[in-house]
Write an enzyme that holds these catalytic residues in place. Structure first.
Site, PDB file in Angstrom:
ATOM      1  N   HIS A  99       0.830  -1.197   0.000  1.00 46.88           N
ATOM      2  CA  HIS A  99       0.000   0.000   0.000  1.00 46.88           C
ATOM      3  C   HIS A  99       0.874   1.260   0.000  1.00 46.88           C
ATOM      4  O   HIS A  99       0.629   2.216  -0.732  1.00 46.88           O
ATOM      5  CB  HIS A  99      -0.918  -0.040   1.222  1.00 46.88           C
ATOM      6  CG  HIS A  99      -1.649   1.221   1.420  1.00 46.88           C
ATOM      7  ND1 HIS A  99      -2.722   1.575   0.641  1.00 46.88           N
ATOM      8  CD2 HIS A  99      -1.438   2.246   2.265  1.00 46.88           C
ATOM      9  CE1 HIS A  99      -3.140   2.753   1.015  1.00 46.88           C
ATOM     10  NE2 HIS A  99      -2.387   3.184   2.007  1.00 46.88           N
ATOM     11  N   ARG A 126       0.329  -6.405 -16.512  1.00 45.67           N
ATOM     12  CA  ARG A 126       0.486  -7.663 -15.762  1.00 45.67           C
ATOM     13  C   ARG A 126      -0.785  -7.869 -14.934  1.00 45.67           C
ATOM     14  O   ARG A 126      -1.037  -7.101 -14.005  1.00 45.67           O
ATOM     15  CB  ARG A 126       1.688  -7.581 -14.823  1.00 45.67           C
ATOM     16  CG  ARG A 126       3.039  -7.531 -15.509  1.00 45.67           C
ATOM     17  CD  ARG A 126       4.138  -7.464 -14.441  1.00 45.67           C
ATOM     18  NE  ARG A 126       5.459  -7.744 -14.967  1.00 45.67           N
ATOM     19  CZ  ARG A 126       6.358  -6.800 -15.233  1.00 45.67           C
ATOM     20  NH1 ARG A 126       6.079  -5.533 -15.040  1.00 45.67           N
ATOM     21  NH2 ARG A 126       7.553  -7.149 -15.685  1.00 45.67           N
ATOM     22  N   ARG A 155      -1.664  -9.012 -20.693  1.00 48.73           N
ATOM     23  CA  ARG A 155      -1.028 -10.332 -20.590  1.00 48.73           C
ATOM     24  C   ARG A 155      -1.888 -11.227 -19.713  1.00 48.73           C
ATOM     25  O   ARG A 155      -2.328 -10.826 -18.642  1.00 48.73           O
ATOM     26  CB  ARG A 155       0.372 -10.208 -19.980  1.00 48.73           C
ATOM     27  CG  ARG A 155       1.098 -11.546 -19.955  1.00 48.73           C
ATOM     28  CD  ARG A 155       2.508 -11.409 -19.473  1.00 48.73           C
ATOM     29  NE  ARG A 155       2.561 -11.152 -18.046  1.00 48.73           N
ATOM     30  CZ  ARG A 155       3.695 -10.927 -17.377  1.00 48.73           C
ATOM     31  NH1 ARG A 155       4.847 -10.904 -18.024  1.00 48.73           N
ATOM     32  NH2 ARG A 155       3.681 -10.725 -16.084  1.00 48.73           N
ATOM     33  N   GLU A 171      10.330 -15.452 -23.856  1.00 47.54           N
ATOM     34  CA  GLU A 171      11.100 -15.342 -22.611  1.00 47.54           C
ATOM     35  C   GLU A 171      11.696 -16.678 -22.183  1.00 47.54           C
ATOM     36  O   GLU A 171      12.341 -16.780 -21.153  1.00 47.54           O
ATOM     37  CB  GLU A 171      10.240 -14.736 -21.499  1.00 47.54           C
ATOM     38  CG  GLU A 171       8.909 -15.395 -21.276  1.00 47.54           C
ATOM     39  CD  GLU A 171       8.044 -14.673 -20.242  1.00 47.54           C
ATOM     40  OE1 GLU A 171       8.551 -13.839 -19.480  1.00 47.54           O
ATOM     41  OE2 GLU A 171       6.834 -14.967 -20.197  1.00 47.54           O
ATOM     42  N   ASN A 213      13.584 -10.247 -18.728  1.00 48.10           N
ATOM     43  CA  ASN A 213      13.811 -10.645 -17.327  1.00 48.10           C
ATOM     44  C   ASN A 213      13.916 -12.161 -17.229  1.00 48.10           C
ATOM     45  O   ASN A 213      14.833 -12.705 -16.601  1.00 48.10           O
ATOM     46  CB  ASN A 213      12.655 -10.185 -16.424  1.00 48.10           C
ATOM     47  CG  ASN A 213      12.403  -8.706 -16.521  1.00 48.10           C
ATOM     48  OD1 ASN A 213      13.260  -7.962 -16.990  1.00 48.10           O
ATOM     49  ND2 ASN A 213      11.238  -8.262 -16.104  1.00 48.10           N
ATOM     50  N   ASP A 214      12.963 -12.825 -17.848  1.00 48.30           N
ATOM     51  CA  ASP A 214      13.002 -14.289 -17.807  1.00 48.30           C
ATOM     52  C   ASP A 214      13.950 -14.863 -18.848  1.00 48.30           C
ATOM     53  O   ASP A 214      14.573 -15.896 -18.607  1.00 48.30           O
ATOM     54  CB  ASP A 214      11.594 -14.863 -18.005  1.00 48.30           C
ATOM     55  CG  ASP A 214      10.820 -14.839 -16.695  1.00 48.30           C
ATOM     56  OD1 ASP A 214      11.416 -15.195 -15.654  1.00 48.30           O
ATOM     57  OD2 ASP A 214       9.644 -14.459 -16.694  1.00 48.30           O
ATOM     58  N   ARG A 221      16.468 -15.212 -11.154  1.00 46.36           N
ATOM     59  CA  ARG A 221      16.386 -13.746 -11.136  1.00 46.36           C
ATOM     60  C   ARG A 221      16.145 -13.164  -9.755  1.00 46.36           C
ATOM     61  O   ARG A 221      16.277 -11.958  -9.553  1.00 46.36           O
ATOM     62  CB  ARG A 221      15.333 -13.247 -12.142  1.00 46.36           C
ATOM     63  CG  ARG A 221      13.909 -13.622 -11.807  1.00 46.36           C
ATOM     64  CD  ARG A 221      12.978 -13.356 -12.990  1.00 46.36           C
ATOM     65  NE  ARG A 221      12.145 -12.181 -12.787  1.00 46.36           N
ATOM     66  CZ  ARG A 221      11.124 -11.848 -13.570  1.00 46.36           C
ATOM     67  NH1 ARG A 221      10.815 -12.579 -14.614  1.00 46.36           N
ATOM     68  NH2 ARG A 221      10.422 -10.786 -13.332  1.00 46.36           N
ATOM     69  N   CYS A 223       9.649  -6.010 -23.384  1.00 52.23           N
ATOM     70  CA  CYS A 223       8.920  -5.486 -22.217  1.00 52.23           C
ATOM     71  C   CYS A 223       9.614  -5.840 -20.908  1.00 52.23           C
ATOM     72  O   CYS A 223       9.091  -5.561 -19.837  1.00 52.23           O
ATOM     73  CB  CYS A 223       7.478  -5.953 -22.210  1.00 52.23           C
ATOM     74  SG  CYS A 223       7.312  -7.726 -22.057  1.00 52.23           S
TER      75      CYS A 223
HETATM   76  C1  PEP Z   1       9.959 -10.593 -18.410  1.00 50.39           C
HETATM   77  O1  PEP Z   1      10.085 -11.760 -18.032  1.00 50.39           O
HETATM   78  O2  PEP Z   1      10.862  -9.932 -18.945  1.00 50.39           O
HETATM   79  C2  PEP Z   1       8.673  -9.894 -18.231  1.00 50.39           C
HETATM   80  C3  PEP Z   1       8.444  -8.711 -18.745  1.00 50.39           C
HETATM   81  O3  PEP Z   1       7.732 -10.475 -17.473  1.00 50.39           O
HETATM   82  P1  PEP Z   1       7.802 -10.596 -15.878  1.00 50.39           P
HETATM   83  O4  PEP Z   1       8.867  -9.673 -15.378  1.00 50.39           O
HETATM   84  O5  PEP Z   1       6.439 -10.235 -15.444  1.00 50.39           O
HETATM   85  O6  PEP Z   1       8.134 -12.049 -15.694  1.00 50.39           O
HETATM   86 MG    MG Z   2       8.427 -13.049 -17.517  1.00 51.56          MG
END
Ligand code: PEP
Ligand code: MG
Length: 595
Positions: A202, A309, A345, A444, A467-468, A478, A515
């Site tokens: 919050h 998301r 998504r 990803e 990211n993934d 990660r 993204c």
């Molecule tokens: C990613 O994996 O780069 C991504 C944008 O999705 P998230 O960070 O929600 O896994």
């Molecule tokens: Mg991801």
């Protein structure tokens, strides 16, 4: 009572947490007291029972009135989504067990209301401790808050109000509930720091919308702060310094000036197009998790939502969102973003994505376990409910559907069967939706990146989740701090992976964006320009910075830079090179590497 850790004079304490609202602020600390109200346990006579019960009922009514008022203020301040916690508290005030048990104790044990209430609370707490369900266990805290409020009204003690303070303060708290926040005079609050909390707490949401620097997850900041001492909050870096030296204050004042200057300068870019000097346009969109972020999306000049998301819709609740709830939220988002598109998504729960009441069995390796699209394909009803909500919203603007964690074309085809099913159902009931709604996949997982040419024939767009992709390509968890030094976005494997996906996408004549967090880092913008990406989607605040790089460069700059980058054999060499290049081009924004 938590024991304070004393700092000797001149000793500054640096604490690292999660920066959830950027900016630097230096000010006086004001701990938010949530001490338990003390009361006297007293025996009463049989004749005093009716007046004691009356006191109890009056205290409940007063507490309910307070909660109603807080709820009203929360809604007025635009934090409507947090008012459900107050509804829970209001319901608990009516709880039969709490009321009847307390009244029975007053009558039978001849004890005063405060004492009876405390005994009831202990009994309820015991019962909660025996429950396995995590969600229900958490409700114990709600009951405690409710009882505390009633007792406070019984003994007539006021909660300390920061509204009474004359000067501006940085609020220091273990955690802040919506009810706490709303009691603060937000005009005087210049920063928030808390022991607990994460990106979606919050405190994080409120501080971002108020644009007040905030750091959460500091673990034990409340034990270092007595009140009145100077603290520095660096919401950008996630650092808090208690009792800073004069030299540190000076350093941070300079940083603050620099930061404010950059913010002001950068904001000018929000209104400009994301175009290079040779007229190449790269679409910059926003990643959001909550609908409350829309004003920031617009303020920072995003051309639509590149990643919404939706996991947050499933959190902190006992039941699954139904189709109507999905529809209403997506519709609002879509309508507010007209004329831009919104990429929604589908559920990406599991792995690093927080637990909810959805039971994902304990898994030794959750990142590679049952999650995201795998979970949705196993629970087609949950999946279809969301898809129907998205489809219905597509009648109100430009919507795109994005599937997470696709590992190959078979999963995509399975998902498409369910999507077609949902479309057929809506069509036969005469419900409007966009029949041409674009469908894309997150790239990803390395298997998807390698087979992007195959997948690309059956979708409308790609969104690369770096990211993934980094996590799975380099086998680096990660969220594991022990291997975070190996999490290298510029590893040649990653650069090649992205290049491969972009080339495959363009062979199939579909659009491709990024993204993942890499998209938000202006250090990489020229590489992405050289790679020929069509879109970059990032947290809204990052947009002006990336736009600035684009507007001061040419497509050819990017292509030349990429050529060099592709020659390097390690991430370190590449980073060194790119940092120097960017520092030369943008000396005010990038730090040159030391030789
Ligand atoms: C990613 O994996 O780069 C991504 C944008 O999705 P998230 O960070 O929600 O896994
Ligand atoms: Mg991801």
């Amino acid at each position: 009572m938590v024991k304070k850790k004393t700092l000797s004079t001149g000793e500054e304490k640096i604490l690292k947490g999660i920066g959830v609202s950027s900016g630097i602020i230096i000010g006086k600390a004001a701990p938010l007291e949530r001490q338990r109200t003390t009361f006297i346990s007293r025996r009463i006579t049989a004749g005093q029972v009716p007046s004691e019960i009356k006191r109890f009922k009056q205290a409940i009514e007063k507490s309910k009135g307070e909660l109603e008022e807080i709820k009203q203020r929360i809604v007025e301040k635009g934090f409507k989504q947090h008012s459900y916690i107050l509804d829970v508290h209001l319901k608990l005030m009516e709880d039969r067990m709490l009321r009847d048990e307390t009244i029975n104790l007053i009558k039978e044990q001849l004890v005063n209301t405060e004492w009876a209430l405390q005994i009831t609370l202990d009994k309820i707490s015991e019962a909660f401790d025996a429950i396995e369900d995590e969600y229900l266990k958490e409700r114990k805290e709600d009951i405690k808050h409710v009882v505390e409020r009633i007792i406070r009204n019984l003994v007539g003690r006021e909660l300390r109000k920061i509204a009474d303070l004359e000067e501006e303060v940085i609020v220091v708290a273990h955690d802040l509930s919506p009810a706490d926040t709303i009691q603060l005079n937000l005009q005087r609050v210049i920063g928030f720091v808390t022991d607990v909390g994460g990106k979606t707490s919050h405190t994080a949401i409120v501080s971002r919308s108020l644009e007040i620097p905030a750091v959460v997850g500091l673990e034990d900041i409340t034990t270092y702060v007595v009140g009145g001492e100077t603290i520095i909050v660096d919401g950008t870096e996630g650092v808090v310094i208690v009792g800073p030296s004069q030299a540190t204050i000076k350093t941070y004042q300079l940083k603050q000036q620099h930061y404010r200057y950059l913010e002001r300068e950068l904001l000018k870019y929000s209104l400009l197009t994301a175009e290079t000097q040779d007229g190449h346009h790269l679409t910059l969109q926003a990643n959001i998790e909550l609908i409350e972020e829309i004003p920031a999306v617009i303020q920072y000049g995003a051309e639509g939502i590149g990643l919404y998301r939706t996991e947050y819709l499933y959190l902190n609740r006992k039941t699954l969102p139904d189709e109507e709830e999905h529809f209403q939220i997506y519709k609002r988002l879509v309508e507010e973003m007209v004329p831009y598109s919104v990429t929604i998504r589908t559920l990406d729960l599991g792995g690093d994505k927080f637990s909810s009441h959805i039971e994902l069995a304990d898994q030794v390796n959750p990142a590679m376990g049952l999650r995201a699209i795998r979970f949705c394909l196993m629970k087609p009803d949950i999946f279809k409910t969301q898809l129907r909500g998205i489809l219905r919203a597509s009648a109100y603007g430009q919507v795109k559907i994005l599937l997470p964690m696709i590992s190959g074309v078979e999963e995509l085809r399975e998902a498409k069967v369910i999507l077609e099913d949902a479309k057929r159902e809506l069509r036969s009931s005469g419900v409007a939706f966009d029949p041409e709604i674009p469908l894309g996949v997150m790239i990803e997982i390395p298997s998807a990146a390698i087979t992007a040419d195959i997948i690309g024939r059956e979708v409308d767009f790609f969104s690369i989740g770096t990211n993934d992709l980094i996590q799975y390509s380099l086998a680096i968890d990660r969220v594991n701090k022990y291997v975070s030094y190996l999490y290298e976005p510029l590893h040649p494997a990653i650069v090649r992976n992205i290049k491969g996906v972009v080339d495959f996408a363009h062979e199939e004549e579909i659009e491709v964006g990024i993204c993942g967090e890499m998209a938000a880092d202006p250090l990489y913008t020229l590489i992405f320009l050289g790679l020929g990406l069509d879109e970059l989607s990032m947290h809204p605040l990052a947009i002006p910075r990336v736009k600035k790089v684009l507007r001061r460069s040419t497509r050819t700059d990017g292509e030349h830079l990429l050529k060099e980058v592709l020659q390097f054999t390690t991430a370190k060499e590449t980073e060194h090179f790119i940092r120097d290049q960017m520092a030369e081009r943008f000396p005010e924004d990038f730090i040159q590497c030391a030789e």
